[in-house]
Scaffold this active site. Structure first.
Site, short mmCIF file in Angstrom:
data_model
loop_
_atom_site.label_atom_id
_atom_site.label_comp_id
_atom_site.label_asym_id
_atom_site.label_seq_id
_atom_site.Cartn_x
_atom_site.Cartn_y
_atom_site.Cartn_z
N TYR A 1 0.82 -1.20 0.00
CA TYR A 1 0.00 0.00 0.00
C TYR A 1 0.85 1.25 0.00
CZ TYR A 1 0.65 0.72 5.07
OH TYR A 1 1.17 0.94 6.32
N CYS A 2 0.24 2.31 -0.50
CA CYS A 2 0.83 3.65 -0.49
C CYS A 2 -0.24 4.58 0.08
CB CYS A 2 1.29 4.07 -1.89
SG CYS A 2 -0.06 4.12 -3.09
N ARG A 3 -0.20 5.82 -0.27
CA ARG A 3 -1.19 6.77 0.24
C ARG A 3 -2.58 6.49 -0.32
NH1 ARG A 3 -3.25 11.35 -1.72
NH2 ARG A 3 -4.17 12.79 -0.25
N GLY B 1 -3.16 4.17 -3.23
CA GLY B 1 -3.31 2.91 -3.95
C GLY B 1 -2.85 2.93 -5.39
N VAL C 1 -3.70 3.76 2.19
CA VAL C 1 -3.90 4.03 3.61
C VAL C 1 -5.11 4.95 3.82
CG1 VAL C 1 -2.36 6.03 3.87
CG2 VAL C 1 -2.63 4.43 5.76
#
Length: 143
Positions: A100-102, A104, A129
């Site tokens: 995951y990142c901020r 997606g 997230v």
């Protein structure tokens, strides 16, 4: 609306037509790229289920500052800017890996790298997230 009105409209509004075409191309292109990549997107609820029942590993690929501000509990920190991120995750090769990142979108790249390196169960957290928080799930600020 007949075809003559449509032709007249497109002739009178070329910028609107160009903007529409660009947006359509980005939407369709992004969706096709994701589907052809073989990367599965999962929801925060599915990620939680996989963490609890399938021994999955969460990978936070955000930069240090963002990670310290709040990350999913027990996530492995492997920033995108770190060239050995894939090597850091090698010990998790046989487990499901959820990246995951901020939001997606950026995490899809790391998912692709992991797939190319032979990781078989790679998932992208849809919405990143932000979706995790929106679902009311907790973040940790330790480490």
């Amino acid at each position: 609306m007949d075809i003559n009105q449509l032709i007249e409209f497109t002739g009178n509004h070329p910028l609107l037509l160009a903007a529409f075409a660009a947006i359509l191309f980005m939407l369709v292109g992004g969706e096709l790229r994701q589907r052809l990549s073989g990367i599965n997107e999962i929801s925060p609820a599915d990620a939680t289920r996989m963490l609890n029942h399938d021994n999955a590993v969460l990978v936070d690929m955000r930069e240090d500052k963002d990670y310290r501000e709040g990350h999913i509990v027990n996530a492995v920190h492997a920033p995108a800017s770190n060239s050995d991120a894939v090597q850091k995750l090698e010990k998790f090769r046989e487990r499901p890996v959820i990246v995951y990142c901020r939001s997606g979108h950026t995490s899809v790249k790391l998912c692709g790298k992991l797939r190319k390196q032979g990781f078989t169960s790679v998932y992208n957290l849809a919405g990143g997230v932000l979706a995790w928080q929106k679902a009311g799930l907790p973040l940790s600020r330790d480490n």
